[in-house]
Enzyme design. Structure first.
Site, mmCIF file in Angstrom:
data_model
loop_
_atom_site.group_PDB
_atom_site.id
_atom_site.type_symbol
_atom_site.label_atom_id
_atom_site.label_comp_id
_atom_site.label_asym_id
_atom_site.label_seq_id
_atom_site.Cartn_x
_atom_site.Cartn_y
_atom_site.Cartn_z
ATOM 1 N N HIS A 125 0.793 -1.364 -0.195
ATOM 2 C CA HIS A 125 0.033 -0.136 0.348
ATOM 3 C C HIS A 125 0.592 1.587 -0.342
ATOM 4 O O HIS A 125 0.208 2.353 -0.116
ATOM 5 C CB HIS A 125 -0.974 -0.461 1.127
ATOM 6 N N ASP A 162 -3.484 -10.435 -2.412
ATOM 7 C CA ASP A 162 -3.316 -9.510 -1.260
ATOM 8 C C ASP A 162 -4.204 -9.108 -1.269
ATOM 9 O O ASP A 162 -5.305 -9.136 -2.571
ATOM 10 C CB ASP A 162 -3.310 -8.616 -0.788
#
Length: 308
Positions: A125, A162
């Site tokens: 992220h 993910d």
């Protein structure tokens, strides 16, 4: 197949607030499951410290300085609503980068066919100039750039399964056709990116899934979008952003994968690594927040890496 494992006790010293899902117990659960005798042949190594200069492969110096300044002398510091730092967080993040870089070196030197890095904090992220989503630096992006700069890799593929879209990796490589970024993820879900229409320079391949989807939809996303993209790209290296929070037990999302789905996806990526990249595959732990689901999924993933 020679499979190497990197981990380090420093990862347990990256602390988060009580009740936070990204907690040291995640690594302890992985360590316990990998103590089983079926993993006796794993080539286990301690993560080396990373070179701070390599962070600049993916992030500007201003971001590095900002993260360093956020590391508290004691206690916890909030970077954003989800992301925290403790006194050892810098060392843990640097060791994660060091392990990822060493893993790349290992597969290019032939010391290992594939490598799994069990590290935290995660990284996918982290955008060019923003730490977020539990992530300080984008380890996968740094590893990809390391492969290009040190080993002359012309085409690096990053495959991210993910359950949350790797907005940071997409941001870093948005206009760089030398890196293919492919992602399956639940959508809508944090961080809100990852639509089919987000294609960068033709090097971004998103395959969003819907809440309630299970293994059949996950495998179809691979077969219809991700695997054809890999076949066309012919990577010199495959990096996996291996989050296991799409498991049906995970509390942060609503996908319904089981361990066999991660086994299958690992096998498909290994087949491409064998065909295009002399088996070179590096897997980096990202998410996965139910300890049982995480441990069993990592076991399936690592077993497949070892089995070939």
């Amino acid at each position: 197949m020679v499979t190497r494992l990197y981990t380090h006790s420093i990862y347990l010293e990256h602390l988060t607030p009580p009740g936070h899902p990204e907690r040291p117990d995640r690594l302890r659960a992985i360590e316990r499951v990998l103590e089983d005798e079926r993993f006796a042949a794993l080539d286990r190594r301690q993560s080396p410290a990373g070179d701070e200069a390599t962070i600049l492969y993916a992030h500007p110096k201003s971001h590095v300085d900002k993260v360093r300044a956020a590391i508290p002398a004691e206690g916890l510091a909030r970077i954003d609503a989800d992301t925290s730092a403790s006194p050892k967080s810098w060392d843990a993040a640097l060791a994660a980068i060091g392990a990822a870089s060493a893993a790349v070196d290992d597969v290019f030197s032939g010391e290992a066919d594939n490598v799994f890095v069990a590290a935290r904090p995660p990284g996918h992220h982290a955008e060019k100039a923003t730490a977020m989503g539990f992530c300080l630096f984008n380890t996968a992006a740094i590893a990809a750039r390391h492969a290009q700069r040190k080993h002359g890799a012309e085409r690096v593929a990053i495959v991210d399964w993910d359950v949350h879209h790797g907005n940071g990796t997409q941001d870093i490589f948005w206009d760089d056709p030398s890196v293919l970024y492919c992602s399956t993820h639940q959508m809508p879900l944090y961080p809100g990116t990852g639509a089919l229409t987000e294609t960068g320079a033709g090097n971004i391949v998103n395959a969003p899934l819907s809440a309630g989807d299970g293994g059949e939809a996950f495998r179809e996303a691979f077969r219809s979008r991700i695997l054809p993209a890999l076949d066309a790209f012919r990577p010199d290296l495959i990096i996996v952003s291996a989050g296991f929070d799409a498991h049906h037990r995970d509390p942060l999302a609503e996908l319904n994968l089981v361990e066999n789905d991660f086994d299958w996806a690992t096998g498909e990526l290994m087949e491409r690594a064998g065909r295009f990249a002399s088996n070179r595959l590096v897997s980096l732990l990202e998410g996965g927040y139910d300890l049982e689901g995480l441990a069993f999924s990592v076991a399936a993933h690592v077993s497949r890496l070892m089995r070939g």
